[in-house]
Design a protein around this motif. Structure first.
Motif, PDB file in Angstrom:
ATOM      1  N   ARG A  77       0.862  -1.173   0.000  1.00 25.42           N
ATOM      2  CA  ARG A  77       0.000   0.000   0.000  1.00 25.42           C
ATOM      3  C   ARG A  77       0.897   1.221   0.000  1.00 25.42           C
ATOM      4  O   ARG A  77       1.684   1.435   0.933  1.00 25.42           O
ATOM      5  CB  ARG A  77      -0.922   0.020   1.224  1.00 25.42           C
ATOM      6  CG  ARG A  77      -1.932   1.163   1.180  1.00 25.42           C
ATOM      7  CD  ARG A  77      -2.949   1.110   2.298  1.00 25.42           C
ATOM      8  NE  ARG A  77      -2.412   1.559   3.563  1.00 25.42           N
ATOM      9  CZ  ARG A  77      -2.218   0.789   4.626  1.00 25.42           C
ATOM     10  NH1 ARG A  77      -2.501  -0.505   4.559  1.00 25.42           N
ATOM     11  NH2 ARG A  77      -1.734   1.276   5.753  1.00 25.42           N
ATOM     12  N   GLU A  79       1.550   5.023   0.416  1.00 19.59           N
ATOM     13  CA  GLU A  79       0.928   6.136   1.121  1.00 19.59           C
ATOM     14  C   GLU A  79       1.726   7.411   0.862  1.00 19.59           C
ATOM     15  O   GLU A  79       2.933   7.439   1.086  1.00 19.59           O
ATOM     16  CB  GLU A  79       0.881   5.873   2.630  1.00 19.59           C
ATOM     17  CG  GLU A  79       0.100   4.625   3.019  1.00 19.59           C
ATOM     18  CD  GLU A  79       0.132   4.369   4.510  1.00 19.59           C
ATOM     19  OE1 GLU A  79       0.927   5.049   5.207  1.00 19.59           O
ATOM     20  OE2 GLU A  79      -0.612   3.507   4.988  1.00 19.59           O
ATOM     21  N   LYS A  95      -7.466  10.836   1.045  1.00 18.14           N
ATOM     22  CA  LYS A  95      -6.916   9.554   1.482  1.00 18.14           C
ATOM     23  C   LYS A  95      -5.937   9.058   0.423  1.00 18.14           C
ATOM     24  O   LYS A  95      -6.271   8.223  -0.416  1.00 18.14           O
ATOM     25  CB  LYS A  95      -8.043   8.538   1.683  1.00 18.14           C
ATOM     26  CG  LYS A  95      -7.622   7.340   2.529  1.00 18.14           C
ATOM     27  CD  LYS A  95      -8.843   6.508   2.902  1.00 18.14           C
ATOM     28  CE  LYS A  95      -8.476   5.447   3.927  1.00 18.14           C
ATOM     29  NZ  LYS A  95      -9.653   4.664   4.342  1.00 18.14           N
ATOM     30  N   CYS A  97      -3.781   6.818  -0.686  1.00 19.12           N
ATOM     31  CA  CYS A  97      -3.235   5.467  -0.554  1.00 19.12           C
ATOM     32  C   CYS A  97      -3.663   4.638  -1.764  1.00 19.12           C
ATOM     33  O   CYS A  97      -4.849   4.625  -2.126  1.00 19.12           O
ATOM     34  CB  CYS A  97      -3.737   4.786   0.724  1.00 19.12           C
ATOM     35  SG  CYS A  97      -3.316   5.643   2.252  1.00 19.12           S
ATOM     36  N   ARG A 319     -14.234  -6.164   1.441  1.00 14.55           N
ATOM     37  CA  ARG A 319     -13.002  -6.842   1.024  1.00 14.55           C
ATOM     38  C   ARG A 319     -12.909  -6.950  -0.496  1.00 14.55           C
ATOM     39  O   ARG A 319     -13.914  -7.032  -1.209  1.00 14.55           O
ATOM     40  CB  ARG A 319     -12.916  -8.242   1.632  1.00 14.55           C
ATOM     41  CG  ARG A 319     -13.019  -8.306   3.115  1.00 14.55           C
ATOM     42  CD  ARG A 319     -11.923  -7.541   3.823  1.00 14.55           C
ATOM     43  NE  ARG A 319     -10.591  -8.097   3.592  1.00 14.55           N
ATOM     44  CZ  ARG A 319      -9.476  -7.627   4.169  1.00 14.55           C
ATOM     45  NH1 ARG A 319      -9.555  -6.570   4.978  1.00 14.55           N
ATOM     46  NH2 ARG A 319      -8.321  -8.181   3.930  1.00 14.55           N
ATOM     47  N   VAL A 331      -7.532  -7.301   0.400  1.00 16.28           N
ATOM     48  CA  VAL A 331      -7.365  -6.040   1.130  1.00 16.28           C
ATOM     49  C   VAL A 331      -8.753  -5.481   1.411  1.00 16.28           C
ATOM     50  O   VAL A 331      -9.756  -5.940   0.854  1.00 16.28           O
ATOM     51  CB  VAL A 331      -6.544  -5.007   0.320  1.00 16.28           C
ATOM     52  CG1 VAL A 331      -5.138  -5.528   0.028  1.00 16.28           C
ATOM     53  CG2 VAL A 331      -7.256  -4.613  -0.967  1.00 16.28           C
ATOM     54  N   SER A 332      -8.786  -4.479   2.260  1.00 19.74           N
ATOM     55  CA  SER A 332     -10.028  -3.756   2.519  1.00 19.74           C
ATOM     56  C   SER A 332     -10.066  -2.523   1.631  1.00 19.74           C
ATOM     57  O   SER A 332      -9.097  -1.749   1.579  1.00 19.74           O
ATOM     58  CB  SER A 332     -10.126  -3.347   3.986  1.00 19.74           C
ATOM     59  OG  SER A 332     -11.215  -2.463   4.189  1.00 19.74           O
ATOM     60  N   SER A 333     -11.172  -2.312   0.933  1.00 17.40           N
ATOM     61  CA  SER A 333     -11.291  -1.136   0.077  1.00 17.40           C
ATOM     62  C   SER A 333     -11.259   0.152   0.896  1.00 17.40           C
ATOM     63  O   SER A 333     -10.946   1.216   0.363  1.00 17.40           O
ATOM     64  CB  SER A 333     -12.591  -1.215  -0.735  1.00 17.40           C
ATOM     65  OG  SER A 333     -13.724  -1.292   0.122  1.00 17.40           O
ATOM     66  N   ARG A 334     -11.547   0.073   2.177  1.00 19.21           N
ATOM     67  CA  ARG A 334     -11.545   1.260   3.032  1.00 19.21           C
ATOM     68  C   ARG A 334     -10.139   1.799   3.272  1.00 19.21           C
ATOM     69  O   ARG A 334      -9.988   2.944   3.719  1.00 19.21           O
ATOM     70  CB  ARG A 334     -12.200   0.943   4.375  1.00 19.21           C
ATOM     71  CG  ARG A 334     -13.669   0.520   4.266  1.00 19.21           C
ATOM     72  CD  ARG A 334     -14.231   0.157   5.620  1.00 19.21           C
ATOM     73  NE  ARG A 334     -15.613  -0.318   5.533  1.00 19.21           N
ATOM     74  CZ  ARG A 334     -16.303  -0.771   6.562  1.00 19.21           C
ATOM     75  NH1 ARG A 334     -15.749  -0.788   7.770  1.00 19.21           N
ATOM     76  NH2 ARG A 334     -17.545  -1.200   6.389  1.00 19.21           N
ATOM     77  N   ASP A 335      -9.121   0.982   3.017  1.00 18.19           N
ATOM     78  CA  ASP A 335      -7.744   1.399   3.258  1.00 18.19           C
ATOM     79  C   ASP A 335      -7.138   2.148   2.081  1.00 18.19           C
ATOM     80  O   ASP A 335      -5.959   2.517   2.130  1.00 18.19           O
ATOM     81  CB  ASP A 335      -6.869   0.179   3.561  1.00 18.19           C
ATOM     82  CG  ASP A 335      -7.226  -0.470   4.881  1.00 18.19           C
ATOM     83  OD1 ASP A 335      -7.802   0.227   5.741  1.00 18.19           O
ATOM     84  OD2 ASP A 335      -6.943  -1.671   5.051  1.00 18.19           O
ATOM     85  N   PHE A 336      -7.924   2.387   1.035  1.00 17.96           N
ATOM     86  CA  PHE A 336      -7.382   2.986  -0.176  1.00 17.96           C
ATOM     87  C   PHE A 336      -8.242   4.158  -0.626  1.00 17.96           C
ATOM     88  O   PHE A 336      -9.397   4.303  -0.231  1.00 17.96           O
ATOM     89  CB  PHE A 336      -7.292   1.936  -1.288  1.00 17.96           C
ATOM     90  CG  PHE A 336      -6.356   0.808  -0.950  1.00 17.96           C
ATOM     91  CD1 PHE A 336      -5.019   0.883  -1.280  1.00 17.96           C
ATOM     92  CD2 PHE A 336      -6.821  -0.310  -0.274  1.00 17.96           C
ATOM     93  CE1 PHE A 336      -4.153  -0.145  -0.954  1.00 17.96           C
ATOM     94  CE2 PHE A 336      -5.959  -1.339   0.057  1.00 17.96           C
ATOM     95  CZ  PHE A 336      -4.617  -1.260  -0.282  1.00 17.96           C
TER      96      PHE A 336
END
Length: 393
Positions: A77, A79, A95, A97, A319, A331-336
């Motif tokens: 990921r 960042e 965000k 990322c 996911r 991965v989680s889509s929330r992390d990007f």
């Protein structure tokens, strides 16, 4: 004032800088550390990915009598920590990322790749990457067997380290791999031949390291684990899914099997020696041996429950599953910054030639709607990948 502060940082004692350097656990962090100033760069030596994994030349399984190299990349990921106001780059989103793949070139430079197609991305980036402005968070390492020119060797598919430690010395170093269309084998450094782990089943599809154990799945959806003595032990009942190819994916601590439905049957290639001879020096030389490779038209997802067996999964929530030639992961889509959950990215191409694929070879299956799209035509499914979309100032 700024110059004075910079000078004070540059004058830190060498012993303190060395202590800080020992606490940096990734190569990119070390490179960022060295980018601060000349004195810091002189204190900490340039790291190499090969310090994590010893350079290994291995002999390919019969009938391919040739030597190859075990290479690896890291899915990360990316960042952006802050934007350089002097750089002529687009305005960053709230965000910043994105998902990318990192590879080290022969010259020791970092190269960014698409995590599914492995296509080089650096030249297409709209943002100038300064090591002080960004950070990599590793997601998973991907391994493959290649020729000296970096082209994947046809016939050796999924590869994982055995044992788990990537910093072990060569005497302890080994790999587990699926090769020749479905055989499960083991190779240890110094071995002249590969060890076939199961002489009754040549229909293995995928292998994964999960909870410090190694698991494999065959064409019928039977999951087995490999113990320390390299014995293959059945772990789950057969899924008996009607799909033509199975993939193992770990997500949120659970083990999943993705069953890919194909519009035809995968045909095994028996003439491996001629295929390898044709493709060793020319990535496209093996194409004349290519048989029609079927395309995916549907997917089914199952979660392995140790008490209840197979659970049919109707939704992945936020996911995202990625089914790659080198590794599969989630991965989680929330992390990007972008991207959507509840979908599966994949490629229909079995990478017959070993060459990197194009963006057009990537598909995305929307689990909720049960349809397949090309992410290249859908921005909402491309935004998860580096490079980021252009944003006007």
């Amino acid at each position: 004032m700024g110059k004075h502060i910079s000078s004070r940082w540059a004058d830190l004692p060498k012993e303190l800088l060395e202590m800080i350097g020992k606490c940096l656990d990734s190569r990119v962090d070390v490179l960022r550390f060295r980018s601060v100033c000349t004195s810091w760069r002189a204190t900490i030596p340039l790291p190499s990915f090969d310090q994590e994994i010893p350079p290994v030349i291995l002999k390919l399984p019969r009938p391919i009598s040739a030597e190859s190299i075990l290479s690896h990349t890291t899915i990360c990921r990316l960042e952006i920590l802050h934007q350089n106001p002097a750089a002529s780059s687009p305005v960053l989103p709230s965000k910043p990322c994105w998902l990318t793949e990192v590879e080290e070139t022969r010259r020791g430079q970092l190269q960014l790749l698409h995590p599914v197609s492995h296509q080089e991305l650096v030249s297409r980036s709209p943002i100038e990457l300064n090591l002080l402005d960004f950070h990599f968070v590793p997601v998973i390492k991907a391994f493959r067997v290649t020729w000296g020119n970096g082209v994947s060797v046809f016939g050796v598919n999924k590869v994982v380290l055995f044992p788990f430690s990537a910093s072990c010395n060569k005497d302890e170093f080994g790999i587990l791999a699926i090769y020749h269309g479905g055989k499960l084998g083991y190779w240890k450094y110094g071995d002249k031949e590969w060890t076939l782990l199961d002489d009754t089943n040549f229909e293995y599809d995928d292998i994964i390291a999960y909870k410090e154990q190694f698991y494999v799945v065959d064409r019928w959806g039977t999951v087995s684990w490999i113990d320390s003595a390299l014995k293959v032990v059945q772990y789950s009942p057969s899924l008996y899914g009607c799909g033509g190819k199975k993939n193992l994916v770990e997500s949120c601590g659970d083990l999943y099997v993705v069953d890919r439905y194909l519009d035809g049957r995968v045909k095994a290639v028996e003439d491996y020696e001629n295929v390898v001879a044709a493709g060793r020096n020319n990535p496209y030389g093996a194409s004349r041996y290519r048989k029609t490779f079927p395309k995916a038209f549907d997917f089914r997802v199952y979660r392995l429950d140790e008490d209840w067996g197979w659970v049919d999964v109707k939704s992945l929530g936020d996911r995202v599953f990625f089914l790659g030639n080198d590794c599969s992961f989630s991965v989680s889509s929330r992390d990007f910054y972008g991207g959507k959950g509840n979908c599966i990215y994949f490629t229909d191409d079995d990478n017959f030639t070993g060459a990197r694929l194009s963006d057009a070879s990537i598909g995305v299956f929307q689990l909720g709607e049960g349809i397949i799209e090309k992410p290249a035509t859908l921005p909402e499914y491309c935004d998860i990948f580096w490079p980021p979309p252009l944003t006007s100032n």
